[in-house]
Design a protein around this motif. Structure first.
Motif, PDB file in Angstrom:
ATOM      1  N   LYS A 115      31.655  88.120  33.977  1.00 37.22           N
ATOM      2  CA  LYS A 115      32.860  87.801  33.219  1.00 37.22           C
ATOM      3  C   LYS A 115      33.015  88.790  32.062  1.00 37.22           C
ATOM      4  O   LYS A 115      32.067  89.033  31.311  1.00 37.22           O
ATOM      5  CB  LYS A 115      32.799  86.375  32.680  1.00 37.22           C
ATOM      6  N   THR A 116      34.214  89.321  31.913  1.00 33.63           N
ATOM      7  CA  THR A 116      34.467  90.314  30.872  1.00 33.63           C
ATOM      8  C   THR A 116      34.457  89.682  29.483  1.00 33.63           C
ATOM      9  O   THR A 116      35.122  88.675  29.244  1.00 33.63           O
ATOM     10  CB  THR A 116      35.824  91.011  31.111  1.00 33.63           C
ATOM     11  N   GLN A 127      38.890  90.586  37.769  1.00 30.95           N
ATOM     12  CA  GLN A 127      38.327  89.320  37.301  1.00 30.95           C
ATOM     13  C   GLN A 127      38.948  88.148  38.067  1.00 30.95           C
ATOM     14  O   GLN A 127      39.985  88.288  38.720  1.00 30.95           O
ATOM     15  CB  GLN A 127      38.584  89.152  35.811  1.00 30.95           C
ATOM     16  N   SER A 128      38.309  86.979  37.942  1.00 29.28           N
ATOM     17  CA  SER A 128      38.790  85.769  38.609  1.00 29.28           C
ATOM     18  C   SER A 128      39.923  85.103  37.840  1.00 29.28           C
ATOM     19  O   SER A 128      40.363  84.015  38.206  1.00 29.28           O
ATOM     20  CB  SER A 128      37.633  84.782  38.800  1.00 29.28           C
ATOM     21  N   GLU A 129      40.356  85.717  36.776  1.00 31.34           N
ATOM     22  CA  GLU A 129      41.511  85.242  36.013  1.00 31.34           C
ATOM     23  C   GLU A 129      42.315  86.460  35.568  1.00 31.34           C
ATOM     24  O   GLU A 129      41.829  87.586  35.605  1.00 31.34           O
ATOM     25  CB  GLU A 129      41.058  84.437  34.795  1.00 31.34           C
ATOM     26  N   GLN A 148      30.542  87.179  39.589  1.00 28.93           N
ATOM     27  CA  GLN A 148      31.841  87.166  40.249  1.00 28.93           C
ATOM     28  C   GLN A 148      32.322  88.536  40.703  1.00 28.93           C
ATOM     29  O   GLN A 148      33.176  88.635  41.588  1.00 28.93           O
ATOM     30  CB  GLN A 148      32.894  86.553  39.308  1.00 28.93           C
ATOM     31  N   LEU A 149      31.773  89.616  40.141  1.00 33.25           N
ATOM     32  CA  LEU A 149      32.227  90.953  40.524  1.00 33.25           C
ATOM     33  C   LEU A 149      31.899  91.267  41.974  1.00 33.25           C
ATOM     34  O   LEU A 149      32.527  92.140  42.585  1.00 33.25           O
ATOM     35  CB  LEU A 149      31.604  92.010  39.609  1.00 33.25           C
ATOM     36  N   VAL A 189      30.729  93.246  30.539  1.00 31.06           N
ATOM     37  CA  VAL A 189      30.632  91.965  31.238  1.00 31.06           C
ATOM     38  C   VAL A 189      29.276  91.303  30.988  1.00 31.06           C
ATOM     39  O   VAL A 189      28.281  91.971  30.664  1.00 31.06           O
ATOM     40  CB  VAL A 189      30.847  92.144  32.759  1.00 31.06           C
ATOM     41  N   GLN A 233      44.159  89.268  33.340  1.00 29.82           N
ATOM     42  CA  GLN A 233      43.669  90.009  32.182  1.00 29.82           C
ATOM     43  C   GLN A 233      44.839  90.639  31.440  1.00 29.82           C
ATOM     44  O   GLN A 233      45.792  91.126  32.059  1.00 29.82           O
ATOM     45  CB  GLN A 233      42.699  91.110  32.609  1.00 29.82           C
ATOM     46  N   SER A 289      34.967  97.860  31.042  1.00 23.13           N
ATOM     47  CA  SER A 289      34.763  96.433  30.831  1.00 23.13           C
ATOM     48  C   SER A 289      33.318  96.189  30.411  1.00 23.13           C
ATOM     49  O   SER A 289      32.398  96.789  30.967  1.00 23.13           O
ATOM     50  CB  SER A 289      35.051  95.644  32.106  1.00 23.13           C
ATOM     51  N   THR A 329      45.139  87.979  38.711  1.00 27.84           N
ATOM     52  CA  THR A 329      43.796  87.587  39.151  1.00 27.84           C
ATOM     53  C   THR A 329      43.358  88.394  40.377  1.00 27.84           C
ATOM     54  O   THR A 329      44.114  88.519  41.348  1.00 27.84           O
ATOM     55  CB  THR A 329      43.782  86.088  39.508  1.00 27.84           C
TER      56      THR A 329
END
Length: 435
Positions: A273-274, A94-96, A414-415, A268, A98, A266, A113
């Motif tokens: 986004k998860t 992810q872009s952040e 984003q994936l 999403v 987890q 996950s 990230t």
């Protein structure tokens, strides 16, 4: 931890149904090397397996054979291995950062990230014991029977195996029939997750009691079992003084608990986004067919073999394996060996790299790349030297790479910025001593 990757890590350990053939080869090797029938033969090895930034394993193997006259052979083996490191959990990058709840429910771990989520709780020690008795019944018939046991922290496996071999056509043709049965007890850390249930987090609850109650709702009490029955039919044909061929057909039936209790998926949204994490679920039965072909020949200064294996099952996993070994004798007491292997696999019908929010939750789903589309190859070298007194020392070094692939799933949002199917690279090193 009960993870199927340990079968790959301990690749030297054969299926129980193949023990008859392997022991006959060992017995033949002993005869060729001039071993005295009533002497003990001992093989010891230390193996290291290391994945890049992931699982590390150290394994000690001891094998003892005792011949009783010309008709009986006792074969005993002990394997002890220790595994540490991190294993892919099944969640996507992810872009952040987890945060995940540990399988025990005690504590959490955080993934940076853009990183592939790896479960850092991967560690265990396993002890495996096996014993097999081979008996030459008469000049045409040979029988075999054996027992097996393996114990680790959350997994116990016990099994039996046996087989018969019949030689005819002036011992140029051999047919064999062998079978095995094992019963496994699975007792995961923290309990077995409820199929496709959602992971809960300590921070979402006002106190520990409420969190524990919510966590317990995602767990089933007690252990569970799995039974495996294997049957193998084989034919070996001597073509001439230098070449032989072998063909085997194997049938394997598994029933019981086959879900990996430590794997998740996950969930999403359309932006990638998860929104949640869910525990995987696999069918409780599996029927597998396999065909194996081998040709082996003696050359002027070495030995070469080529083999092909095809397998298919009712999970829709299909695989093909091509493998060859070429051993070259530099002198009567020293040799080098080249090993090449290629593997290709089609994904299980319930394999999904992630779930989409808003879609119905499937009955079965797993993001475990080991049951997804993949190719893999191995290249290795082995050097051995015969010492005085019939002793032998050998060294083996191999490089293994596994390349997971997308099974045709459309990647959202984003994936697309991340490698959801990273290659797994490993080094295998082994030192063996026989006396």
């Amino acid at each position: 931890m009960q993870l199927t990757s340990k079968q790959s890590i301990a690749s030297a350990l054969a299926l129980a149904s193949c023990s008859l053939l392997s022991q006959q080869v060992s017995a033949a090797d002993s005869a060729e090397s001039g071993a005295v029938n009533d002497d003990w033969k001992v093989d010891a090895a230390i193996m290291y397996y290391g994945e890049q930034d992931r699982v590390q394993a150290a394994e000690a193997i001891g094998n003892v054979q005792k011949a009783f006259g010309d008709s009986s052979l006792l074969d005993m083996k002990i394997v002890v291995d220790s595994l540490t490191g991190a294993s892919a959990s099944g969640a996507v990058a992810q872009s952040e950062s987890q945060t995940f709840t540990r399988p025990s429910g005690d504590g959490q771990y955080t993934v940076a990230t853009g990183d592939t989520p790896l479960d850092d709780t991967f560690h265990d020690t396993r002890v495996q014991l096996s014993a097999n008795w081979q008996e030459v019944i008469n000049q045409d018939w040979t029988g075999n029977i054996g027992v097996y046991g393996s114990k680790e922290f959350d997994y116990l496996s016990m099994g039996i195996n046996g087989g018969l071999e019949r030689s005819f056509n002036k011992n140029n043709t051999t047919v064999s029939l062998s079978g095995a049965f094992s019963n496994d007890v699975v007792d995961p850390v923290g309990g077995r997750p409820v199929a496709m249930s959602e992971m809960v987090f300590r921070g979402d609850y006002a106190n520990d009691a409420d969190y524990q109650a919510a966590f317990d709702q995602t767990r089933l009490a007690g252990d569970d079992t799995k039974q495996t029955s294997d049957v193998m039919f084989g034919v070996t044909q001597i073509i001439n003084r230098n070449w032989l061929m072998q063909a085997n057909y194997g049938l394997s039936s598994v029933s019981g608990y086959m879900t990996d209790p430590y794997k998740i998926l996950s969930e999403v949204d359309i932006n990638g986004k998860t929104q949640a994490y869910r525990y995987e679920n696999r069918p409780d039965s599996r029927l597998k067919h396999s065909v194996f072909l081998l040709t082996k020949g003696a050359l002027d200064s070495g030995v070469v073999d080529f083999s092909y294996r095809y397998s298919t099952d009712d999970w829709d996993i299909q695989s093909q394996t091509l493998e060859t070994h070429y051993r070259y004798y530099f002198s009567p007491s020293m040799y080098g060996q080249l090993h090449l292997r290629y593997y290709q696999q089609q994904a299980a019908e319930f394999y999904q790299p992630f779930l989409m929010s808003g879609d119905a939750i499937p009955e079965y789903a797993s993001a475990d790349y080991r049951i997804g589309d993949m190719t893999a190859y191995t290249i290795g070298l082995k050097f051995g030297q015969r010492l005085s007194g019939g002793h032998e020392l050998s060294y083996r070094l191999e490089y293994y790479q596994q390349n997971p692939e997308n099974n045709g799933t459309e990647i959202p949002g984003q994936l697309q910025n991340y490698d959801l199917f990273p290659a797994v690279k490993a080094i295998i090193a082994q030192v063996s001593y026989s006396f």
